[in-house]
Design a protein around this motif. Structure first.
Motif, PDB file in Angstrom:
ATOM      1  N   CYS A  14       0.851  -1.193   0.000  1.00 24.25           N
ATOM      2  CA  CYS A  14       0.000   0.000   0.000  1.00 24.25           C
ATOM      3  C   CYS A  14       0.886   1.243   0.000  1.00 24.25           C
ATOM      4  O   CYS A  14       1.859   1.329   0.750  1.00 24.25           O
ATOM      5  N   SER A  15       0.537   2.231  -0.824  1.00 26.78           N
ATOM      6  CA  SER A  15       1.336   3.453  -0.917  1.00 26.78           C
ATOM      7  C   SER A  15       1.040   4.418   0.226  1.00 26.78           C
ATOM      8  O   SER A  15       1.756   5.402   0.405  1.00 26.78           O
ATOM      9  N   SER A  16       0.015   4.115   1.032  1.00 29.25           N
ATOM     10  CA  SER A  16      -0.331   4.994   2.146  1.00 29.25           C
ATOM     11  C   SER A  16       0.216   4.463   3.478  1.00 29.25           C
ATOM     12  O   SER A  16       0.885   5.180   4.204  1.00 29.25           O
ATOM     13  N   CYS A  17      -0.055   3.205   3.793  1.00 27.36           N
ATOM     14  CA  CYS A  17       0.377   2.633   5.080  1.00 27.36           C
ATOM     15  C   CYS A  17       1.636   1.775   4.948  1.00 27.36           C
ATOM     16  O   CYS A  17       2.217   1.368   5.950  1.00 27.36           O
ATOM     17  N   PHE A  18       2.057   1.475   3.718  1.00 19.97           N
ATOM     18  CA  PHE A  18       3.273   0.706   3.431  1.00 19.97           C
ATOM     19  C   PHE A  18       3.232  -0.719   3.980  1.00 19.97           C
ATOM     20  O   PHE A  18       4.272  -1.315   4.246  1.00 19.97           O
ATOM     21  N   LEU A  19       2.044  -1.260   4.147  1.00 17.73           N
ATOM     22  CA  LEU A  19       1.897  -2.655   4.547  1.00 17.73           C
ATOM     23  C   LEU A  19       1.673  -3.515   3.316  1.00 17.73           C
ATOM     24  O   LEU A  19       1.105  -3.059   2.315  1.00 17.73           O
ATOM     25  N   VAL A  20       2.090  -4.773   3.395  1.00 20.53           N
ATOM     26  CA  VAL A  20       1.883  -5.710   2.299  1.00 20.53           C
ATOM     27  C   VAL A  20       0.535  -6.386   2.508  1.00 20.53           C
ATOM     28  O   VAL A  20       0.262  -6.935   3.580  1.00 20.53           O
ATOM     29  N   HIS A  21      -0.316  -6.308   1.464  1.00 24.92           N
ATOM     30  CA  HIS A  21      -1.656  -6.891   1.519  1.00 24.92           C
ATOM     31  C   HIS A  21      -1.836  -7.860   0.361  1.00 24.92           C
ATOM     32  O   HIS A  21      -1.120  -7.806  -0.637  1.00 24.92           O
ATOM     33  N   HIS A  22      -2.852  -8.718   0.479  1.00 28.43           N
ATOM     34  CA  HIS A  22      -3.237  -9.604  -0.615  1.00 28.43           C
ATOM     35  C   HIS A  22      -3.972  -8.772  -1.665  1.00 28.43           C
ATOM     36  O   HIS A  22      -4.563  -7.738  -1.362  1.00 28.43           O
ATOM     37  N   ARG A  23      -3.928  -9.207  -2.917  1.00 31.48           N
ATOM     38  CA  ARG A  23      -4.565  -8.482  -4.017  1.00 31.48           C
ATOM     39  C   ARG A  23      -6.051  -8.231  -3.772  1.00 31.48           C
ATOM     40  O   ARG A  23      -6.610  -7.257  -4.255  1.00 31.48           O
ATOM     41  N   SER A  24      -6.701  -9.078  -3.002  1.00 29.80           N
ATOM     42  CA  SER A  24      -8.133  -8.908  -2.740  1.00 29.80           C
ATOM     43  C   SER A  24      -8.402  -7.676  -1.868  1.00 29.80           C
ATOM     44  O   SER A  24      -9.537  -7.215  -1.795  1.00 29.80           O
ATOM     45  N   ARG A  25      -7.396  -7.126  -1.205  1.00 27.79           N
ATOM     46  CA  ARG A  25      -7.548  -5.937  -0.352  1.00 27.79           C
ATOM     47  C   ARG A  25      -7.306  -4.634  -1.112  1.00 27.79           C
ATOM     48  O   ARG A  25      -7.350  -3.558  -0.532  1.00 27.79           O
ATOM     49  N   LEU A  26      -7.063  -4.708  -2.433  1.00 28.96           N
ATOM     50  CA  LEU A  26      -6.800  -3.526  -3.245  1.00 28.96           C
ATOM     51  C   LEU A  26      -8.092  -2.741  -3.429  1.00 28.96           C
ATOM     52  O   LEU A  26      -9.093  -3.259  -3.923  1.00 28.96           O
ATOM     53  N   ALA A  27      -8.079  -1.465  -3.025  1.00 34.28           N
ATOM     54  CA  ALA A  27      -9.261  -0.618  -3.147  1.00 34.28           C
ATOM     55  C   ALA A  27      -9.216   0.186  -4.443  1.00 34.28           C
ATOM     56  O   ALA A  27     -10.199   0.253  -5.174  1.00 34.28           O
ATOM     57  N   ARG A  28      -8.088   0.818  -4.742  1.00 35.34           N
ATOM     58  CA  ARG A  28      -7.964   1.632  -5.949  1.00 35.34           C
ATOM     59  C   ARG A  28      -6.480   1.823  -6.275  1.00 35.34           C
ATOM     60  O   ARG A  28      -5.614   1.555  -5.449  1.00 35.34           O
ATOM     61  N   MET A  29      -6.270   2.336  -7.466  1.00 34.28           N
ATOM     62  CA  MET A  29      -4.926   2.679  -7.903  1.00 34.28           C
ATOM     63  C   MET A  29      -4.878   4.186  -8.096  1.00 34.28           C
ATOM     64  O   MET A  29      -5.647   4.748  -8.859  1.00 34.28           O
ATOM     65  N   ASP A  30      -4.000   4.879  -7.356  1.00 28.69           N
ATOM     66  CA  ASP A  30      -3.773   6.304  -7.541  1.00 28.69           C
ATOM     67  C   ASP A  30      -2.579   6.464  -8.479  1.00 28.69           C
ATOM     68  O   ASP A  30      -1.425   6.503  -8.042  1.00 28.69           O
ATOM     69  N   GLY A  31      -2.887   6.529  -9.772  1.00 29.35           N
ATOM     70  CA  GLY A  31      -1.806   6.515 -10.756  1.00 29.35           C
ATOM     71  C   GLY A  31      -1.224   5.121 -10.801  1.00 29.35           C
ATOM     72  O   GLY A  31      -1.899   4.169 -11.146  1.00 29.35           O
ATOM     73  N   ASN A  32       0.041   4.979 -10.440  1.00 29.61           N
ATOM     74  CA  ASN A  32       0.677   3.654 -10.364  1.00 29.61           C
ATOM     75  C   ASN A  32       0.794   3.181  -8.920  1.00 29.61           C
ATOM     76  O   ASN A  32       1.456   2.186  -8.655  1.00 29.61           O
ATOM     77  N   LEU A  33       0.192   3.909  -7.984  1.00 25.51           N
ATOM     78  CA  LEU A  33       0.346   3.600  -6.566  1.00 25.51           C
ATOM     79  C   LEU A  33      -0.910   2.912  -6.023  1.00 25.51           C
ATOM     80  O   LEU A  33      -1.989   3.501  -6.015  1.00 25.51           O
ATOM     81  N   PRO A  34      -0.776   1.672  -5.558  1.00 24.68           N
ATOM     82  CA  PRO A  34      -1.938   0.962  -5.017  1.00 24.68           C
ATOM     83  C   PRO A  34      -2.271   1.445  -3.598  1.00 24.68           C
ATOM     84  O   PRO A  34      -1.412   1.816  -2.819  1.00 24.68           O
ATOM     85  N   VAL A  35      -3.587   1.447  -3.282  1.00 22.49           N
ATOM     86  CA  VAL A  35      -4.078   1.838  -1.959  1.00 22.49           C
ATOM     87  C   VAL A  35      -4.971   0.718  -1.443  1.00 22.49           C
ATOM     88  O   VAL A  35      -5.855   0.239  -2.174  1.00 22.49           O
ATOM     89  N   CYS A  36      -4.760   0.310  -0.194  1.00 23.31           N
ATOM     90  CA  CYS A  36      -5.551  -0.788   0.380  1.00 23.31           C
ATOM     91  C   CYS A  36      -6.924  -0.294   0.820  1.00 23.31           C
ATOM     92  O   CYS A  36      -7.189   0.907   0.869  1.00 23.31           O
ATOM     93  N   GLN A  37      -7.805  -1.218   1.178  1.00 23.42           N
ATOM     94  CA  GLN A  37      -9.155  -0.876   1.606  1.00 23.42           C
ATOM     95  C   GLN A  37      -9.178  -0.126   2.931  1.00 23.42           C
ATOM     96  O   GLN A  37     -10.050   0.698   3.166  1.00 23.42           O
ATOM     97  N   ASP A  38      -8.223  -0.390   3.808  1.00 23.63           N
ATOM     98  CA  ASP A  38      -8.175   0.298   5.098  1.00 23.63           C
ATOM     99  C   ASP A  38      -7.850   1.780   4.925  1.00 23.63           C
ATOM    100  O   ASP A  38      -8.356   2.624   5.661  1.00 23.63           O
ATOM    101  N   CYS A  39      -6.982   2.095   3.965  1.00 22.02           N
ATOM    102  CA  CYS A  39      -6.560   3.490   3.764  1.00 22.02           C
ATOM    103  C   CYS A  39      -7.502   4.257   2.837  1.00 22.02           C
ATOM    104  O   CYS A  39      -7.472   5.485   2.826  1.00 22.02           O
ATOM    105  N   ALA A  40      -8.301   3.561   2.055  1.00 26.27           N
ATOM    106  CA  ALA A  40      -9.196   4.227   1.087  1.00 26.27           C
ATOM    107  C   ALA A  40     -10.353   4.926   1.755  1.00 26.27           C
ATOM    108  O   ALA A  40     -10.712   4.798   2.837  1.00 26.27           O
TER     109      ALA A  40
END
Length: 100
Positions: free
Chosen positions: A74-100
């Motif tokens: 995650c580009s916000s919290c810098f934790l490693v998550h499973h692909r199923s936790r991907l909320a959105r892509m900010d450009g090329n930066l992935p953001v998890c569901q917790d940070c979205a």
């Protein structure tokens, strides 16, 4: 034991006011205290030993696994998550569901 809350209370200042100056000087002179501390603070602090503080002989027993193909950081919290936790892509930066 019953307490009468309406009765006047005696405090330490009342007792000190009743003593004469000579009695106070005699009492203070008999104590023998100088008011100077002879103890070094750094020596005292170094003498304390915290439990479990010496870890110089320890080795890490954790195995580090590199990021897998189905994981993202995650580009916000810098934790490693499973692909199923991907909320959105900010450009090329992935953001998890917790940070979205």
């Amino acid at each position: 034991m019953a307490t009468d809350y309406d009765a006047p209370r005696r405090t330490d200042s009342d007792e000190l006011g009743a003593d004469s100056l000579e009695e106070l000087k005699a009492r203070r002179g008999g104590e023998g205290t100088t008011g100077v501390v002879d103890e070094d603070e750094t020596a005292t602090a170094e003498s304390y030993e915290l439990p479990g503080a010496d870890l110089s002989g320890e080795e890490l027993s954790v195995s580090v696994v590199p990021i897998q193909n189905n994981e993202f950081t995650c580009s916000s919290c810098f934790l490693v998550h499973h692909r199923s936790r991907l909320a959105r892509m900010d450009g090329n930066l992935p953001v998890c569901q917790d940070c979205a």
